[in-house]
Scaffold this motif. Structure first.
Motif, mmCIF file in Angstrom:
data_model
loop_
_atom_site.group_PDB
_atom_site.id
_atom_site.type_symbol
_atom_site.label_atom_id
_atom_site.label_comp_id
_atom_site.label_asym_id
_atom_site.label_seq_id
_atom_site.Cartn_x
_atom_site.Cartn_y
_atom_site.Cartn_z
ATOM 1 N N LEU A 145 0.813 -1.228 0.000
ATOM 2 C CA LEU A 145 0.000 0.000 0.000
ATOM 3 C C LEU A 145 0.843 1.273 0.000
ATOM 4 O O LEU A 145 0.328 2.352 -0.302
ATOM 5 N N GLY A 146 2.117 1.167 0.350
ATOM 6 C CA GLY A 146 2.971 2.364 0.429
ATOM 7 C C GLY A 146 2.961 3.193 -0.848
ATOM 8 O O GLY A 146 2.624 4.383 -0.828
ATOM 9 N N PRO A 147 3.314 2.584 -1.995
ATOM 10 C CA PRO A 147 3.349 3.378 -3.232
ATOM 11 C C PRO A 147 1.969 3.855 -3.677
ATOM 12 O O PRO A 147 1.858 4.835 -4.410
ATOM 13 N N VAL A 148 0.925 3.193 -3.235
ATOM 14 C CA VAL A 148 -0.433 3.563 -3.669
ATOM 15 C C VAL A 148 -0.968 4.709 -2.819
ATOM 16 O O VAL A 148 -1.531 5.686 -3.345
ATOM 17 N N LEU A 149 -0.773 4.620 -1.500
ATOM 18 C CA LEU A 149 -1.402 5.584 -0.599
ATOM 19 C C LEU A 149 -0.420 6.514 0.111
ATOM 20 O O LEU A 149 -0.856 7.462 0.772
ATOM 21 N N GLY A 150 0.859 6.237 0.016
ATOM 22 C CA GLY A 150 1.809 7.093 0.718
ATOM 23 C C GLY A 150 1.821 6.782 2.203
ATOM 24 O O GLY A 150 1.632 5.627 2.602
ATOM 25 N N ASP A 151 1.974 7.816 3.030
ATOM 26 C CA ASP A 151 2.102 7.567 4.460
ATOM 27 C C ASP A 151 0.742 7.452 5.146
ATOM 28 O O ASP A 151 -0.131 6.795 4.633
ATOM 29 N N VAL A 181 -21.876 3.949 -2.110
ATOM 30 C CA VAL A 181 -21.969 5.335 -2.570
ATOM 31 C C VAL A 181 -20.577 5.877 -2.913
ATOM 32 O O VAL A 181 -20.443 6.983 -3.403
ATOM 33 N N THR A 182 -19.568 5.059 -2.645
ATOM 34 C CA THR A 182 -18.199 5.447 -2.981
ATOM 35 C C THR A 182 -17.572 4.371 -3.863
ATOM 36 O O THR A 182 -17.596 3.195 -3.511
ATOM 37 N N SER A 183 -17.048 4.780 -5.002
ATOM 38 C CA SER A 183 -16.335 3.863 -5.894
ATOM 39 C C SER A 183 -15.367 4.712 -6.724
ATOM 40 O O SER A 183 -15.511 5.942 -6.807
ATOM 41 N N ALA A 184 -14.417 4.043 -7.361
ATOM 42 C CA ALA A 184 -13.442 4.773 -8.183
ATOM 43 C C ALA A 184 -14.154 5.490 -9.324
ATOM 44 O O ALA A 184 -13.862 6.659 -9.614
ATOM 45 N N SER A 185 -15.111 4.833 -9.950
ATOM 46 C CA SER A 185 -15.773 5.475 -11.099
ATOM 47 C C SER A 185 -16.616 6.667 -10.643
ATOM 48 O O SER A 185 -16.674 7.689 -11.321
ATOM 49 N N ARG A 186 -17.252 6.582 -9.481
ATOM 50 C CA ARG A 186 -17.994 7.741 -8.960
ATOM 51 C C ARG A 186 -17.057 8.885 -8.611
ATOM 52 O O ARG A 186 -17.398 10.053 -8.764
ATOM 53 N N MET A 187 -15.882 8.534 -8.112
ATOM 54 C CA MET A 187 -14.919 9.589 -7.789
ATOM 55 C C MET A 187 -14.539 10.359 -9.047
ATOM 56 O O MET A 187 -14.366 11.573 -9.021
ATOM 57 N N GLU A 188 -14.404 9.640 -10.152
ATOM 58 C CA GLU A 188 -13.985 10.286 -11.400
ATOM 59 C C GLU A 188 -15.025 11.251 -11.938
ATOM 60 O O GLU A 188 -14.699 12.199 -12.647
ATOM 61 N N THR A 189 -16.279 10.989 -11.627
ATOM 62 C CA THR A 189 -17.336 11.809 -12.224
ATOM 63 C C THR A 189 -17.883 12.858 -11.249
ATOM 64 O O THR A 189 -18.861 13.523 -11.543
ATOM 65 N N ASN A 190 -17.298 12.975 -10.071
ATOM 66 C CA ASN A 190 -17.742 13.986 -9.102
ATOM 67 C C ASN A 190 -16.538 14.742 -8.572
ATOM 68 O O ASN A 190 -15.424 14.225 -8.588
ATOM 69 N N ARG A 191 -16.787 15.910 -8.094
ATOM 70 C CA ARG A 191 -15.684 16.671 -7.487
ATOM 71 C C ARG A 191 -15.670 16.420 -5.981
ATOM 72 O O ARG A 191 -15.852 17.335 -5.183
ATOM 73 N N ASP A 231 -0.209 0.213 -12.925
ATOM 74 C CA ASP A 231 -0.538 -0.779 -11.889
ATOM 75 C C ASP A 231 -0.988 -0.066 -10.609
ATOM 76 O O ASP A 231 -1.946 -0.480 -9.955
ATOM 77 N N LEU A 232 -0.260 1.003 -10.274
ATOM 78 C CA LEU A 232 -0.608 1.736 -9.043
ATOM 79 C C LEU A 232 -2.004 2.344 -9.155
ATOM 80 O O LEU A 232 -2.769 2.346 -8.187
ATOM 81 N N GLU A 233 -2.318 2.863 -10.330
ATOM 82 C CA GLU A 233 -3.660 3.443 -10.514
ATOM 83 C C GLU A 233 -4.725 2.374 -10.357
ATOM 84 O O GLU A 233 -5.753 2.597 -9.728
ATOM 85 N N GLN A 234 -4.452 1.212 -10.921
ATOM 86 C CA GLN A 234 -5.421 0.114 -10.789
ATOM 87 C C GLN A 234 -5.550 -0.300 -9.324
ATOM 88 O O GLN A 234 -6.641 -0.590 -8.827
ATOM 89 N N GLN A 235 -4.423 -0.311 -8.619
ATOM 90 C CA GLN A 235 -4.463 -0.692 -7.202
ATOM 91 C C GLN A 235 -5.240 0.344 -6.378
ATOM 92 O O GLN A 235 -6.003 -0.003 -5.480
ATOM 93 N N LEU A 236 -5.051 1.622 -6.735
ATOM 94 C CA LEU A 236 -5.811 2.661 -6.026
ATOM 95 C C LEU A 236 -7.311 2.477 -6.282
ATOM 96 O O LEU A 236 -8.138 2.605 -5.364
ATOM 97 N N ARG A 237 -7.679 2.160 -7.493
ATOM 98 C CA ARG A 237 -9.094 1.929 -7.825
ATOM 99 C C ARG A 237 -9.640 0.762 -6.993
ATOM 100 O O ARG A 237 -10.754 0.824 -6.469
ATOM 101 N N THR A 238 -8.806 -0.284 -6.868
ATOM 102 C CA THR A 238 -9.229 -1.458 -6.077
ATOM 103 C C THR A 238 -9.465 -1.059 -4.615
ATOM 104 O O THR A 238 -10.468 -1.430 -4.008
#
Ligand code: ACO
Length: 249
Positions: free
Chosen positions: A7-13, A61-71, A35-42
């Motif tokens: 999770l380090g490279p995906v989420l940082g600290d 109510v929270t998903s990667a695709s919903r995040m992309e379409t909302n601010r 790969d990291l982007e896919q892992q973040l989506r997961t």
């Protein structure tokens, strides 16, 4: 909450802040950016599912695709030490976003405002009531430079209401006819977009009014009912399990 990747490279600290661009925290080690982007989506999808399950919601109510379409902004809290989990573990998340809302003040006047809203909040079951929720919420308040009583909360669960009361003394909710809960102090010194004696079109249309079409049942919540004393007839407290209009949360 563990994942089969580091999770380090995906989420940082400890805190990771994600917006509609879904950027992973960094690139350390052999993983490619894709790969990291896919892992973040997961991670986001799994957190959303866990939160929905914890709240008894029919779908996340929270998903990667919903995040992309909302601010919206997602604050993710992770345990970088990953006690017992060498790849690290996610503790929970908090999602916020600005929304234009028609709200009622204490006198029953309709006010259009665009507050920061608490949209989804989840701490892993094994870690609830250990102060992590407060840590995450506090980090969000500081980052967004907002005071807790200025927030609108989308259909809070009983646990969240208890949380807000305990940590921020929020208990005196101003009754609303939508799913949002706001507290005393919400309107003080707030720039309002518009103040109206009655709700905006089309919510102000009533049967028999020239040019107006009959009010549909689903729009009725926007109309204030008045009791014989002239006081507002507040809606009942929000029910978390209701499947009513979860638009854009
Ligand atoms: N029952 C009642 N109150 C609770 C519970 C519970 N099971 N869990 C937490 N709280 C409240 C209490 O006030 C508690 O204080 P207490 O233990 O002295 O009674 C306080 O929160 C604890 O504070 P933290 O430890 O900082 O909070 P926590 O890490 O548990 O996070 C949260 C709070 C996010 C509400 C967590 O309990 C959770 O994920 N619950 C399940 C999902 C949920 O209901 N999320 C909110 C949905 S509504 C929305 O997101 C808009």
């Amino acid at each position: 909450m563990e994942f089969p990747f580091d999770l380090g490279p995906v989420l940082g600290d400890r805190f990771c802040v994600v917006d509609q661009h879904l950027r992973p925290a960094g690139r350390r080690g052999p993983a490619h950016r894709g790969d990291l982007e896919q892992q973040l989506r997961t991670v986001i999808d799994e957190l959303g599912k866990a939160s929905a399950k914890a709240q008894g919601l029919p779908s996340p109510v929270t998903s990667a695709s919903r995040m992309e379409t909302n601010r919206h902004v997602l604050y993710i809290l992770r345990d970088p030490e990953g006690r017992g989990a060498p790849k690290g573990a996610v503790i929970g998340f908090l999602k916020v976003g600005y929304k234009k809302l028609f709200l009622l003040d204490r006198s029953g006047a309709h006010i259009e405002a665009e507050p920061l809203c608490v949209l989804d909040f989840y701490i892993h079951e094994s870690l609830q009531r250990h102060g992590y929720g407060r840590e995450l919420f506090h980090h969000m308040l500081q980052s967004e430079r907002v005071e807790p009583w200025r927030l609108a909360v989308d259909r809070p669960s009983a646990k969240l209401l208890a949380f807000l009361h305990k940590h921020y003394g929020l208990e005196d909710a101003i009754p609303q006819v939508n799913n949002f809960v706001i507290f005393e102090g919400f309107f003080s010194n707030r720039p309002v977009l518009r103040e109206e004696a009655e709700p905006p079109w089309p919510f102000n249309l009533s049967p028999g009014r020239p040019g107006g079409s009959p009010v549909r049942g689903s729009l009725r919540p926007f109309l204030l009912r008045r009791d014989p004393d002239g006081g507002a007839d507040p809606a009942p407290p929000p029910r978390r399990s209701s499947s009513l209009g979860r638009v854009g949360r």
